[in-house]
Design a protein around this motif. Structure first.
Motif, PDB file in Angstrom:
ATOM      1  N   MET A   1       0.687  -1.201  -0.116  1.00 39.31           N
ATOM      2  CA  MET A   1      -0.041  -0.014  -0.115  1.00 39.31           C
ATOM      3  C   MET A   1       0.936   1.263  -0.123  1.00 39.31           C
ATOM      4  O   MET A   1       2.153   1.506   0.644  1.00 39.31           O
ATOM      5  CB  MET A   1      -0.932  -0.022   1.129  1.00 39.31           C
ATOM      6  N   ILE A   2       0.438   2.134  -0.707  1.00 37.90           N
ATOM      7  CA  ILE A   2       1.159   3.466  -0.726  1.00 37.90           C
ATOM      8  C   ILE A   2       0.110   4.751  -0.575  1.00 37.90           C
ATOM      9  O   ILE A   2      -0.722   4.710  -1.099  1.00 37.90           O
ATOM     10  CB  ILE A   2       1.950   3.558  -2.199  1.00 37.90           C
ATOM     11  N   LEU A   3       0.544   5.432   0.293  1.00 37.78           N
ATOM     12  CA  LEU A   3      -0.258   6.874   0.557  1.00 37.78           C
ATOM     13  C   LEU A   3       0.863   8.270   0.311  1.00 37.78           C
ATOM     14  O   LEU A   3       1.900   8.193   0.691  1.00 37.78           O
ATOM     15  CB  LEU A   3      -0.852   7.012   1.840  1.00 37.78           C
ATOM     16  N   ASN A   4       0.233   8.955  -0.352  1.00 36.36           N
ATOM     17  CA  ASN A   4       1.120  10.148  -0.379  1.00 36.36           C
ATOM     18  C   ASN A   4       0.101  11.557  -0.593  1.00 36.36           C
ATOM     19  O   ASN A   4      -0.818  11.304  -0.981  1.00 36.36           O
ATOM     20  CB  ASN A   4       2.107  10.106  -1.652  1.00 36.36           C
ATOM     21  N   ALA A   5       0.747  12.685  -0.213  1.00 35.96           N
ATOM     22  CA  ALA A   5       0.302  14.001  -0.283  1.00 35.96           C
ATOM     23  C   ALA A   5       1.214  14.851  -0.548  1.00 35.96           C
ATOM     24  O   ALA A   5       2.549  14.720  -0.217  1.00 35.96           O
ATOM     25  CB  ALA A   5      -0.628  14.491   0.905  1.00 35.96           C
ATOM     26  N   ASN A   6       1.092  15.970  -1.191  1.00 33.40           N
ATOM     27  CA  ASN A   6       1.945  17.070  -1.391  1.00 33.40           C
ATOM     28  C   ASN A   6       1.336  18.428  -1.476  1.00 33.40           C
ATOM     29  O   ASN A   6       0.195  18.540  -1.972  1.00 33.40           O
ATOM     30  CB  ASN A   6       2.777  16.779  -2.660  1.00 33.40           C
ATOM     31  N   TYR A   7       2.073  19.581  -1.327  1.00 36.59           N
ATOM     32  CA  TYR A   7       1.328  20.756  -1.844  1.00 36.59           C
ATOM     33  C   TYR A   7       2.459  21.667  -2.230  1.00 36.59           C
ATOM     34  O   TYR A   7       3.566  21.639  -1.654  1.00 36.59           O
ATOM     35  CB  TYR A   7       1.020  21.457  -0.096  1.00 36.59           C
ATOM     36  N   ASN A   8       2.494  22.119  -3.498  1.00 28.27           N
ATOM     37  CA  ASN A   8       3.419  22.789  -4.194  1.00 28.27           C
ATOM     38  C   ASN A   8       3.395  24.205  -4.244  1.00 28.27           C
ATOM     39  O   ASN A   8       2.367  24.844  -4.464  1.00 28.27           O
ATOM     40  CB  ASN A   8       3.551  21.992  -5.729  1.00 28.27           C
ATOM     41  N   ASP A   9       4.504  24.817  -4.693  1.00 26.91           N
ATOM     42  CA  ASP A   9       4.630  26.471  -5.160  1.00 26.91           C
ATOM     43  C   ASP A   9       3.922  27.163  -4.080  1.00 26.91           C
ATOM     44  O   ASP A   9       3.124  28.167  -4.266  1.00 26.91           O
ATOM     45  CB  ASP A   9       4.006  26.350  -6.412  1.00 26.91           C
ATOM     46  N   LEU A  10       4.156  26.834  -2.556  1.00 23.85           N
ATOM     47  CA  LEU A  10       3.977  28.039  -1.883  1.00 23.85           C
ATOM     48  C   LEU A  10       4.859  29.139  -1.839  1.00 23.85           C
ATOM     49  O   LEU A  10       6.070  29.075  -1.549  1.00 23.85           O
ATOM     50  CB  LEU A  10       3.902  27.273  -0.353  1.00 23.85           C
ATOM     51  N   ASP A  11       4.300  30.383  -2.102  1.00 21.92           N
ATOM     52  CA  ASP A  11       4.896  31.418  -2.477  1.00 21.92           C
ATOM     53  C   ASP A  11       5.451  32.194  -0.977  1.00 21.92           C
ATOM     54  O   ASP A  11       4.503  32.685  -0.492  1.00 21.92           O
ATOM     55  CB  ASP A  11       4.419  32.243  -3.206  1.00 21.92           C
TER      56      ASP A  11
ATOM     57  N   GLU B   1      13.784  32.721  -5.114  1.00 27.20           N
ATOM     58  CA  GLU B   1      13.160  33.778  -6.172  1.00 27.20           C
ATOM     59  C   GLU B   1      14.605  34.370  -6.862  1.00 27.20           C
ATOM     60  O   GLU B   1      14.573  34.577  -8.253  1.00 27.20           O
ATOM     61  CB  GLU B   1      12.399  34.986  -5.751  1.00 27.20           C
ATOM     62  N   ALA B   2      15.576  34.531  -6.103  1.00 31.44           N
ATOM     63  CA  ALA B   2      16.621  35.332  -6.688  1.00 31.44           C
ATOM     64  C   ALA B   2      17.577  34.292  -7.614  1.00 31.44           C
ATOM     65  O   ALA B   2      18.447  34.771  -8.383  1.00 31.44           O
ATOM     66  CB  ALA B   2      17.648  35.956  -5.601  1.00 31.44           C
ATOM     67  N   MET B   3      17.461  33.228  -7.255  1.00 35.48           N
ATOM     68  CA  MET B   3      18.106  32.144  -8.010  1.00 35.48           C
ATOM     69  C   MET B   3      17.179  31.062  -8.367  1.00 35.48           C
ATOM     70  O   MET B   3      17.057  29.815  -8.080  1.00 35.48           O
ATOM     71  CB  MET B   3      19.393  31.475  -7.113  1.00 35.48           C
ATOM     72  N   ASP B   4      16.531  31.243  -9.428  1.00 33.67           N
ATOM     73  CA  ASP B   4      15.387  30.266  -9.793  1.00 33.67           C
ATOM     74  C   ASP B   4      15.966  29.235 -10.647  1.00 33.67           C
ATOM     75  O   ASP B   4      15.129  28.278 -10.915  1.00 33.67           O
ATOM     76  CB  ASP B   4      14.254  31.336 -10.600  1.00 33.67           C
TER      77      ASP B   4
ATOM     78  N   GLY C   1       7.386  34.696  -0.873  1.00 39.08           N
ATOM     79  CA  GLY C   1       8.088  36.056  -0.983  1.00 39.08           C
ATOM     80  C   GLY C   1       9.420  36.254  -1.381  1.00 39.08           C
ATOM     81  O   GLY C   1       9.747  36.936  -2.418  1.00 39.08           O
ATOM     82  N   PHE C   2      10.429  35.391  -0.924  1.00 37.23           N
ATOM     83  CA  PHE C   2      11.791  35.244  -1.257  1.00 37.23           C
ATOM     84  C   PHE C   2      11.942  33.956  -1.954  1.00 37.23           C
ATOM     85  O   PHE C   2      13.070  33.636  -2.494  1.00 37.23           O
ATOM     86  CB  PHE C   2      12.505  35.402  -0.017  1.00 37.23           C
ATOM     87  N   GLY C   3      10.835  32.936  -2.278  1.00 37.94           N
ATOM     88  CA  GLY C   3      11.095  31.788  -2.994  1.00 37.94           C
ATOM     89  C   GLY C   3       9.718  31.178  -2.860  1.00 37.94           C
ATOM     90  O   GLY C   3       8.914  31.218  -2.139  1.00 37.94           O
ATOM     91  N   LYS C   4       9.823  29.716  -3.475  1.00 40.89           N
ATOM     92  CA  LYS C   4       8.780  28.964  -3.453  1.00 40.89           C
ATOM     93  C   LYS C   4       9.227  27.582  -2.566  1.00 40.89           C
ATOM     94  O   LYS C   4      10.060  27.067  -3.015  1.00 40.89           O
ATOM     95  CB  LYS C   4       8.126  28.512  -4.532  1.00 40.89           C
TER      96      LYS C   4
END
Length: 432
Positions: A267-277, A347-350, A279-282
């Motif tokens: 069994m596999i369970l997974n969750a994710n939350y991406n690209d939370l800004d 953000e400064a080094m994307d 201000g100085f990066g994600k």
């Protein structure tokens, strides 16, 4: 010199043929990877023993695709991945003998109303899959940069939101000539059905069978089947920025040479939350949990250890790639794995991405034939990775990984201490 002239003539001929449109719409792509790794304390969990090594390997892949007719095209993929740095130069004859063609198939388009049918040696599945994957094994979880493939017929039919994939393949053929004992093979077959309901739910059901008539015990009989079946369901989706997924796989089948039934599960369970800004990066966050059954009584008529067809699930750079206690990983049977991860792109080094993953490992069954194995935890691992994406085709990746064994696990493995195994790696990847 004759060899050079011959190769030049072949290249000239191919160029002429392509210009004559016998190889219509000729396209090529490829990649060159150089992977360096340094491993410390990888075999005995004793830092005083000074057991360390370093190695650098390369993998060159060149793929060529061209049309034969309006509804048939061909794919050929050449691989060279044998050479370790420091082993000296290679001759042209030597290089020629070490290049393998891991893909060589025809792709029939819309024949019998089927979108795609591949016939020949091919890659199949997706990297990291629990049940089945044949293809280039990925960085950094395969230090040897291995590539495997399958001789098969595979088909994809899609209409609206429905996608059906079928597979009929042969992993190994010993041959049909000679003595009867030489007539052994390994066949792989399967069917996958997926339906994209919506962004919130995309379920897939599948069934695969690996019929091994090659690796039966000596004297068990010619062609005795060892059938491993895997039936499963998985789904993924996204809701208000949160991605989630689930997979459950169940074994069935039987090893007819030993009369043992397969009854494992995973069994596999997974969750994710991406690209939370921030201000100085994600930032992106993820969590996963794996559970694969074990067997606390190997003397009965059931094999309760989850058995995949050809898994590529590799949790952790050390545990899932290098292997623990000097033994390479062979699957996730009798194992629970918990994973928490975060990655950050400033953000400064994307072009830079930083990732940190933390793993915990433990056995599902802490007994074998009623006797305790001596530990109820295996250990934990921390992987730090940095990736610099110079361009779409050029990237540099580095990592530091540390596996800390549980003290009881280390003692059971014969170690006198429980010092951590560490790895430092660097990977250059150029696509063309």
């Amino acid at each position: 010199m004759k060899k050079v002239l011959a190769i030049t003539a072949v290249l000239a001929l191919l160029t002429s043929v392509a210009s004559a449109e016998l190889l219509k719409n000729f396209k090529y792509d490829g990649s060159l990877e150089v992977h360096s790794v340094s491993v410390n304390n990888g075999t005995n969990y004793n830092s005083d023993a000074e057991d360390a090594y370093a190695q650098t390997l390369t993998r060159l892949m060149i793929g060529m695709n061209f049309d034969l007719t309006d509804d048939v095209n061909a794919q050929v993929t050449a691989i060279k991945n044998d050479r370790m740095h420091g082993t000296g130069a290679q001759t042209m004859n030597g290089v020629q003998n070490l290049i393998t063609f891991q893909e060589a198939y025809l792709n029939l388009k819309n024949v019998f109303g089927i979108n795609s049918q591949k016939i020949g040696r091919q890659f199949y599945g997706n990297p990291g899959d629990l049940v089945i994957y044949y293809g280039p094994l990925g960085w950094p979880y395969n230090l040897a940069l291995t590539v495997n493939a399958l001789d098969a017929w595979s088909a994809v039919y899609s209409k609206d939101k429905l996608t059906v994939t079928a597979l009929c393949g042969k992993q190994k053929e010993t041959g049909d000539t000679g003595t009867p004992s030489a007539k052994r093979d390994i066949n792989v077959n399967g069917l996958t059905v997926g339906y994209d309901f919506s962004t919130y739910l995309n379920p897939t059901v599948y069934f695969y069978q690996k019929n091994d008539r090659d690796t039966v015990p000596v004297g068990a009989g010619v062609g005795v089947s060892n059938k491993v079946n895997v039936m499963g369901i998985k789904a993924n989706g996204k809701y208000q920025g949160i991605g989630y997924g689930f997979e459950y796989a169940q074994n069935s089948g039987k090893n007819y040479s030993t009369s043992i039934d397969y009854k494992g599960y995973a069994m596999i369970l997974n969750a994710n939350y991406n690209d939370l800004d921030a201000g100085f990066g994600k930032f992106s966050f993820m969590g996963e949990y794996y559970l694969a059954s074990g067997d606390d009584d190997a003397t009965d008529s059931d094999n309760n250890v989850f058995t995949a067809i050809n898994t590529d699930l590799r949790p952790g750079v050390i545990f899932g790639g290098l292997g623990i206690n000097g033994a390479p990983a062979t699957g996730i049977g009798n194992l629970t794995v918990g994973i928490l991860g975060v990655n950050f792109t400033p953000e400064a080094m994307d072009k830079l991405n930083l990732a940190l993953n933390y793993f915990t490992y433990a056995p599902v069954e802490d007994k074998v034939n009623g006797t305790s194995i001596g530990y109820d935890a295996i250990g934990n691992e921390m992987d730090f990775m940095a990736t610099w994406n110079h361009s779409e085709n050029v990237s540099v990746k580095g990592y530091y990984a540390m596996f800390s064994p549980d003290s009881k696990f280390a003692t059971n493995a014969g170690a006198t201490k429980d010092d951590a195994t560490t790895m430092l790696g660097l990977n250059f990847n150029v696509k063309f």
